[in-house]
Write a protein that holds these residues in place. Structure first.
Motif, mmCIF file in Angstrom:
data_model
loop_
_atom_site.group_PDB
_atom_site.id
_atom_site.type_symbol
_atom_site.label_atom_id
_atom_site.label_comp_id
_atom_site.label_asym_id
_atom_site.label_seq_id
_atom_site.Cartn_x
_atom_site.Cartn_y
_atom_site.Cartn_z
ATOM 1 N N PHE A 1 0.834 -1.185 0.000
ATOM 2 C CA PHE A 1 0.000 0.000 0.000
ATOM 3 C C PHE A 1 0.877 1.245 0.000
ATOM 4 C CE2 PHE A 1 -3.263 -2.665 2.428
ATOM 5 C CZ PHE A 1 -3.848 -3.089 1.255
ATOM 6 N N ASN B 1 -4.432 2.065 -0.511
ATOM 7 C CA ASN B 1 -4.542 2.607 -1.876
ATOM 8 C C ASN B 1 -5.984 2.973 -2.200
ATOM 9 O OD1 ASN B 1 -1.826 2.347 -2.286
ATOM 10 N ND2 ASN B 1 -1.962 0.501 -3.510
ATOM 11 N N ASN C 1 -9.204 1.872 -2.059
ATOM 12 C CA ASN C 1 -10.212 0.834 -1.838
ATOM 13 C C ASN C 1 -9.695 -0.587 -2.108
ATOM 14 O OD1 ASN C 1 -10.012 1.049 -4.632
ATOM 15 N ND2 ASN C 1 -12.189 0.655 -4.950
ATOM 16 N N GLU C 2 -8.390 -0.800 -2.079
ATOM 17 C CA GLU C 2 -7.836 -2.129 -2.328
ATOM 18 C C GLU C 2 -7.745 -2.922 -1.026
ATOM 19 O OE1 GLU C 2 -4.139 -1.848 -4.424
ATOM 20 O OE2 GLU C 2 -4.997 -0.547 -5.952
ATOM 21 N N SER D 1 -6.390 -6.357 1.183
ATOM 22 C CA SER D 1 -5.427 -7.443 1.348
ATOM 23 C C SER D 1 -5.673 -8.012 2.735
ATOM 24 C CB SER D 1 -3.988 -6.955 1.204
ATOM 25 O OG SER D 1 -3.620 -6.180 2.310
ATOM 26 N N GLU E 1 -5.477 -11.190 -1.646
ATOM 27 C CA GLU E 1 -5.068 -10.043 -2.447
ATOM 28 C C GLU E 1 -6.015 -9.924 -3.627
ATOM 29 O OE1 GLU E 1 -0.969 -10.796 -3.432
ATOM 30 O OE2 GLU E 1 -1.526 -11.631 -5.338
ATOM 31 N N LYS E 2 -5.761 -8.951 -4.463
ATOM 32 C CA LYS E 2 -6.646 -8.675 -5.598
ATOM 33 C C LYS E 2 -8.063 -8.433 -5.113
ATOM 34 C CE LYS E 2 -4.064 -11.307 -9.007
ATOM 35 N NZ LYS E 2 -4.119 -12.366 -9.991
ATOM 36 N N LEU F 1 -11.159 -5.708 -3.739
ATOM 37 C CA LEU F 1 -11.681 -4.348 -3.860
ATOM 38 C C LEU F 1 -12.954 -4.214 -3.043
ATOM 39 C CD1 LEU F 1 -11.327 -3.706 -7.700
ATOM 40 C CD2 LEU F 1 -9.932 -2.718 -5.900
ATOM 41 N N PHE G 1 -12.750 -10.370 -3.310
ATOM 42 C CA PHE G 1 -11.335 -10.676 -3.129
ATOM 43 C C PHE G 1 -11.073 -12.134 -3.480
ATOM 44 C CE2 PHE G 1 -13.350 -11.270 1.014
ATOM 45 C CZ PHE G 1 -12.938 -12.550 1.364
#
Length: 135
Positions: free
Chosen positions: A27, A60, A62-63, A65, A83-84, A86, A95
């Motif tokens: 981030f 970041n 709205n990401e 993890s 990960e990946k 939102l 996710f």
């Protein structure tokens, strides 16, 4: 002099490790405060067969993890990472959970915010899932 050189080397080494650790979460920007509700520990119980615990963090903007642990009915504990992911303004959370030691290596979750402490939706296999916030 030797003590000073040793101190400088160790300070440099640990400073380097610390900076790598800070950068490792990936981030670069702080989370959007609008998504603070999703940060924390969540748990889902699938009948009596498994308990899924996830810990989500936002960065970041709205990401997502985080980490995941699944305890199966037979006592197997499988850990992984998230990960990946939102989260959006409409309360949608998506996710992918990676569990390297599981027979199903990846699983995508598509969830909808019911309240600040409940997420409901389904997995990529079509299984319904409901997460309750623990903290």
């Amino acid at each position: 002099m030797k003590v000073l050189m040793r101190y400088l080397r160790l300070s440099f080494f640990f400073g380097l490790l610390f900076s790598w650790g800070c950068a490792a979460n990936g981030f670069t920007k702080p989370p959007d405060p609008e998504y603070n509700w999703v940060i924390g520990k969540w748990s889902s119980r699938e009948k009596a067969s498994a308990v899924h615990d996830i810990e989500l963090s936002v960065g970041n903007g709205n990401e997502l993890s985080g980490s995941t642990k699944t305890l199966y009915g037979n006592g197997d504990l499988v850990s992984g990472y998230i990960e990946k992911g939102l989260v959006d303004n409409a309360g949608n959370v998506e996710f992918t959970a990676y569990r390297p030691k599981s027979w199903r290596k990846t699983e995508t979750y598509r969830l909808k915010k019911i309240s600040d402490s409940v997420l409901e939706g389904q997995t990529s296999t079509g299984s319904p899932v409901r997460f309750i916030k623990l903290n």
